[in-house]
Design a protein around this motif. Structure first.
Motif, mmCIF file in Angstrom:
data_model
loop_
_atom_site.group_PDB
_atom_site.id
_atom_site.type_symbol
_atom_site.label_atom_id
_atom_site.label_comp_id
_atom_site.label_asym_id
_atom_site.label_seq_id
_atom_site.Cartn_x
_atom_site.Cartn_y
_atom_site.Cartn_z
ATOM 1 N N LEU A 111 0.811 -1.205 0.000
ATOM 2 C CA LEU A 111 0.000 0.000 0.000
ATOM 3 C C LEU A 111 0.855 1.271 0.000
ATOM 4 O O LEU A 111 0.336 2.370 -0.159
ATOM 5 C CB LEU A 111 -0.956 0.014 1.192
ATOM 6 C CG LEU A 111 -2.037 -1.080 1.151
ATOM 7 C CD1 LEU A 111 -2.922 -1.003 2.367
ATOM 8 C CD2 LEU A 111 -2.860 -0.998 -0.129
ATOM 9 N N LYS A 113 3.266 3.147 -2.157
ATOM 10 C CA LYS A 113 3.603 3.080 -3.577
ATOM 11 C C LYS A 113 4.879 3.841 -3.889
ATOM 12 O O LYS A 113 5.225 4.811 -3.232
ATOM 13 C CB LYS A 113 2.459 3.689 -4.388
ATOM 14 C CG LYS A 113 1.072 3.156 -4.047
ATOM 15 C CD LYS A 113 0.923 1.725 -4.467
ATOM 16 C CE LYS A 113 -0.520 1.259 -4.296
ATOM 17 N NZ LYS A 113 -0.760 -0.014 -4.935
ATOM 18 N N VAL A 114 5.560 3.362 -4.924
ATOM 19 C CA VAL A 114 6.711 4.074 -5.458
ATOM 20 C C VAL A 114 6.431 4.293 -6.944
ATOM 21 O O VAL A 114 6.183 3.313 -7.652
ATOM 22 C CB VAL A 114 8.006 3.246 -5.289
ATOM 23 C CG1 VAL A 114 9.179 3.981 -5.920
ATOM 24 C CG2 VAL A 114 8.265 2.990 -3.803
ATOM 25 N N PRO A 115 6.455 5.510 -7.460
ATOM 26 C CA PRO A 115 6.855 6.754 -6.806
ATOM 27 C C PRO A 115 5.879 7.240 -5.731
ATOM 28 O O PRO A 115 4.720 6.847 -5.724
ATOM 29 C CB PRO A 115 6.869 7.755 -7.977
ATOM 30 C CG PRO A 115 5.906 7.217 -8.981
ATOM 31 C CD PRO A 115 6.022 5.726 -8.852
ATOM 32 N N GLN A 116 6.438 8.070 -4.840
ATOM 33 C CA GLN A 116 5.578 8.830 -3.951
ATOM 34 C C GLN A 116 4.949 9.944 -4.804
ATOM 35 O O GLN A 116 5.668 10.736 -5.410
ATOM 36 C CB GLN A 116 6.380 9.462 -2.804
ATOM 37 C CG GLN A 116 5.559 10.562 -2.113
ATOM 38 C CD GLN A 116 6.139 11.104 -0.816
ATOM 39 O OE1 GLN A 116 5.484 11.042 0.208
ATOM 40 N NE2 GLN A 116 7.329 11.646 -0.877
ATOM 41 N N ILE A 117 3.632 9.961 -4.857
ATOM 42 C CA ILE A 117 2.944 11.032 -5.579
ATOM 43 C C ILE A 117 1.933 11.644 -4.638
ATOM 44 O O ILE A 117 1.047 10.937 -4.147
ATOM 45 C CB ILE A 117 2.206 10.502 -6.837
ATOM 46 C CG1 ILE A 117 3.202 9.898 -7.833
ATOM 47 C CG2 ILE A 117 1.420 11.625 -7.502
ATOM 48 C CD1 ILE A 117 2.577 9.430 -9.140
ATOM 49 N N TRP A 119 0.713 14.852 -1.582
ATOM 50 C CA TRP A 119 1.013 15.878 -0.580
ATOM 51 C C TRP A 119 1.548 15.225 0.689
ATOM 52 O O TRP A 119 0.919 14.317 1.235
ATOM 53 C CB TRP A 119 -0.255 16.668 -0.266
ATOM 54 C CG TRP A 119 -0.803 17.399 -1.445
ATOM 55 C CD1 TRP A 119 -1.611 16.888 -2.422
ATOM 56 C CD2 TRP A 119 -0.583 18.771 -1.804
ATOM 57 N NE1 TRP A 119 -1.897 17.857 -3.352
ATOM 58 C CE2 TRP A 119 -1.289 19.025 -2.997
ATOM 59 C CE3 TRP A 119 0.140 19.822 -1.222
ATOM 60 C CZ2 TRP A 119 -1.292 20.278 -3.611
ATOM 61 C CZ3 TRP A 119 0.135 21.058 -1.844
ATOM 62 C CH2 TRP A 119 -0.575 21.277 -3.027
ATOM 63 N N ASN A 120 2.707 15.689 1.130
ATOM 64 C CA ASN A 120 3.295 15.162 2.354
ATOM 65 C C ASN A 120 3.837 16.330 3.186
ATOM 66 O O ASN A 120 4.062 17.418 2.663
ATOM 67 C CB ASN A 120 4.398 14.153 2.008
ATOM 68 C CG ASN A 120 4.666 13.174 3.140
ATOM 69 O OD1 ASN A 120 4.424 13.477 4.318
ATOM 70 N ND2 ASN A 120 5.179 12.002 2.793
ATOM 71 N N GLU A 121 4.045 16.057 4.474
ATOM 72 C CA GLU A 121 4.450 17.126 5.393
ATOM 73 C C GLU A 121 5.951 17.392 5.338
ATOM 74 O O GLU A 121 6.740 16.457 5.207
ATOM 75 C CB GLU A 121 4.114 16.718 6.827
ATOM 76 C CG GLU A 121 2.639 16.682 7.127
ATOM 77 C CD GLU A 121 2.378 15.942 8.426
ATOM 78 O OE1 GLU A 121 1.933 16.593 9.374
ATOM 79 O OE2 GLU A 121 2.643 14.726 8.481
ATOM 80 N N TYR A 138 2.002 21.048 4.214
ATOM 81 C CA TYR A 138 2.002 20.071 3.119
ATOM 82 C C TYR A 138 2.589 20.645 1.844
ATOM 83 O O TYR A 138 2.282 21.769 1.451
ATOM 84 C CB TYR A 138 0.578 19.585 2.856
ATOM 85 C CG TYR A 138 0.103 18.632 3.917
ATOM 86 C CD1 TYR A 138 0.565 17.320 3.947
ATOM 87 C CD2 TYR A 138 -0.783 19.046 4.903
ATOM 88 C CE1 TYR A 138 0.150 16.442 4.931
ATOM 89 C CE2 TYR A 138 -1.212 18.169 5.887
ATOM 90 C CZ TYR A 138 -0.739 16.867 5.896
ATOM 91 O OH TYR A 138 -1.143 15.995 6.862
ATOM 92 N N TYR A 140 3.842 19.323 -2.359
ATOM 93 C CA TYR A 140 3.542 18.305 -3.369
ATOM 94 C C TYR A 140 4.825 17.632 -3.866
ATOM 95 O O TYR A 140 5.747 18.291 -4.344
ATOM 96 C CB TYR A 140 2.795 18.940 -4.548
ATOM 97 C CG TYR A 140 2.344 17.910 -5.554
ATOM 98 C CD1 TYR A 140 1.260 17.083 -5.294
ATOM 99 C CD2 TYR A 140 3.009 17.743 -6.766
ATOM 100 C CE1 TYR A 140 0.848 16.120 -6.197
ATOM 101 C CE2 TYR A 140 2.603 16.780 -7.680
ATOM 102 C CZ TYR A 140 1.520 15.976 -7.388
ATOM 103 O OH TYR A 140 1.118 15.017 -8.277
ATOM 104 N N VAL A 142 6.619 14.353 -6.160
ATOM 105 C CA VAL A 142 6.534 13.293 -7.179
ATOM 106 C C VAL A 142 7.944 12.761 -7.371
ATOM 107 O O VAL A 142 8.760 13.399 -8.035
ATOM 108 C CB VAL A 142 6.047 13.835 -8.545
ATOM 109 C CG1 VAL A 142 5.955 12.705 -9.551
ATOM 110 C CG2 VAL A 142 4.708 14.529 -8.432
ATOM 111 N N ASP A 158 8.493 12.099 5.961
ATOM 112 C CA ASP A 158 8.433 10.652 6.164
ATOM 113 C C ASP A 158 7.793 9.960 4.975
ATOM 114 O O ASP A 158 6.665 10.267 4.607
ATOM 115 C CB ASP A 158 7.588 10.333 7.413
ATOM 116 C CG ASP A 158 8.416 10.410 8.674
ATOM 117 O OD1 ASP A 158 9.644 10.246 8.581
ATOM 118 O OD2 ASP A 158 7.826 10.642 9.745
ATOM 119 N N TYR A 159 8.511 9.047 4.377
ATOM 120 C CA TYR A 159 7.929 8.139 3.380
ATOM 121 C C TYR A 159 8.844 6.927 3.329
ATOM 122 O O TYR A 159 10.026 7.074 3.031
ATOM 123 C CB TYR A 159 7.819 8.800 2.000
ATOM 124 C CG TYR A 159 6.860 8.071 1.088
ATOM 125 C CD1 TYR A 159 5.492 8.080 1.359
ATOM 126 C CD2 TYR A 159 7.309 7.351 -0.011
ATOM 127 C CE1 TYR A 159 4.596 7.398 0.543
ATOM 128 C CE2 TYR A 159 6.411 6.665 -0.836
ATOM 129 C CZ TYR A 159 5.064 6.702 -0.554
ATOM 130 O OH TYR A 159 4.174 6.026 -1.363
#
Lengths: 198, 253
Positions: A111, A113-117, A119-121, A138, A140, A142, A158-159
């Motif tokens: 669950l 995914k790569v790439p990260q696509i 909005w992240n903090e 947040y 954006y 990619v 974090d990812y």
């Protein structure tokens, strides 16, 4: 203010130009050494693949011009990655401004995914680049490759694990996210870059 | 943490939005840029512009629209509808689109996906798939805006397209589209489990509960159109609701 956007074979930069226009800047998109080094600010954009981009930079001698920059310089996404020492993407030697290696995300959770696509903090903000930006805002992203957290890290995200969403050394800044696509937060970060002192 | 995305889709014909909207405060309800700005302001995470204009002549109108959107909007947007060549894609990306979506042309000529991802990168290639369940209980691919059926199973096609370089899947269940009875949980969850790229669920979102259901482990993003256009779902309220349900979404206010 004169702002140069380095022109090379790295994806579309129309959105970046428009984002700068919204800040009242008519950016000069150029691969000319004099024009780049004569600008007050330099932006090094990038969407694409590392080895092809490095090859192109070398053909145009842009790799050496970038290292000569003494004015505030901002790499975005692949631009930031190319400013590191090496990228796992097709085993590519990069510019070596930041003492960081670029690695591929390894997800063990189907669950994640790569790439990260999306909005992240951005957290642990440690630079004037983030004046007025709250930790946890947040942006954006990619990307499939990332820089680890190190002494040059000025923001983390974090990812899969914690990685560097922004780096800084001397006059050089790099952001992994796309400020031009990061709504009001991105607008503020670009605005800060225009006023930052070296 | 990466958030789940809420995406609004605008159908475009000759540079104008096709379906009406209920927004009384829009000066020009048919102007996609004005509607898109409103959504961006309300905190939508992404936009999709689906062009249903057929002729090449009118494609220029689309390019102009993409340019105006890029000028005004500071969030990512995808453009789709009738894209069939590298030239189409180059033109749209050059005018400021972040991603393009391909559907029928990719199915008819799968190597197009390889070519596009090589030229522009997987991150900007969204595979749009329309699917419908047949009597055997399996989901199959439909083409030409859902008018033409195929014998190819949805999951098989999505897997092949991912291997060829598609960077994201926009999965529309024709059985659910327009029903407002909820997204297609089974097929969306199946695709999410089996591909390594993000999956956008489309079709059937009628209530905030539906978004919560599908975003709870079954999809990375959820797309809707008319429920937003007609104000049946308010975007800030939807996001507050999702946060209450422990589904992480971007808050802007």
């Amino acid at each position: 203010m004169k702002l140069a956007v380095i022109k090379y074979n790295a994806g579309n930069i129309r959105s970046l130009q428009y984002a700068l226009e919204r800040l009242g800047i008519d950016a000069l998109v150029t691969d000319d050494a004099e024009e780049i080094l004569g600008a007050d600010r330099i932006i090094f954009p990038g969407v694409g693949e590392a080895s092809t981009a490095m090859k192109f930079l070398k053909e145009k001698n842009l790799h050496e011009i970038i290292l000569q920059a003494t004015q505030p310089f901002l790499g975005i996404c692949l631009g930031m990655q190319l400013m590191c020492t090496h990228s796992e993407e097709n085993d590519t030697d990069c510019l070596g401004i930041f003492n960081q290696k670029i690695k591929l995300f390894k997800s063990i959770d189907p669950l994640i995914k790569v790439p990260q696509i999306g909005w992240n903090e951005i957290c642990d903000l440690k630079s004037d680049l983030f004046n007025g930006v709250q930790s946890g805002s947040y942006c954006y992203f990619v990307h499939s490759y990332y820089a680890e957290v190190g002494s040059e890290t000025i923001a983390t995200t974090d990812y899969c694990s914690s990685f560097s969403s922004a780096l800084h050394k001397n006059n050089f800044y790099g952001v992994q996210f796309h400020p031009e696509k990061s709504a009001d937060v991105g607008h503020l970060i670009l605005q800060n870059f225009l006023t930052i002192k070296g | 943490m990466l958030t789940k995305r809420i995406i609004a889709c605008l159908d475009i014909k000759d540079g104008r939005t096709v379906k009406g909207t209920n927004f009384v405060d829009l000066k020009d309800a048919g102007d996609p840029v004005e509607l898109a700005s409103l959504y961006a302001h309300q905190g939508i995470d992404e936009l999709v512009f689906l062009d249903i204009t057929a002729t090449n002549e009118k494609r220029k109108t689309l390019a102009e629209l993409v340019d105006r959107v890029a000028q005004k909007i500071n969030i990512p947007f995808t453009v789709g509808g009738g894209i069939s060549s590298v030239e189409d894609v180059r033109m749209l990306l050059d005018h400021g689109a972040d991603k393009i979506s391909i559907n029928t042309a990719a199915f008819n000529n799968p190597s197009l996906i390889n070519e596009l991802s090589r030229q522009f990168g997987s991150q900007c290639i969204v595979l749009a798939v329309d699917t419908k369940m047949h009597e055997d209980g399996e989901n199959y691919v439909y083409l030409n805006g859902g008018r033409k059926s195929t014998e190819i199973k949805c999951l098989d096609w999505v897997r092949e397209a991912m291997e060829r370089g598609a960077g994201e899947v926009l999965l529309t269940s024709m059985d659910h589209d327009g029903t407002k009875q909820g997204f297609a949980k089974a097929i969306t969850g199946l695709v999410t489990q089996h591909v390594s790229v993000p999956v956008i669920a489309s079709g059937g979102g009628g209530k905030p509960e539906h978004f919560a259901e599908i975003l709870n482990g079954l999809a990375d993003a959820a797309l809707a159109a008319s429920v937003f256009h007609f104000g049946e779902i308010n975007i800030p309220q939807l996001k507050s609701y999702l946060l209450d349900q422990n589904i992480l979404v971007r808050q802007t206010h």
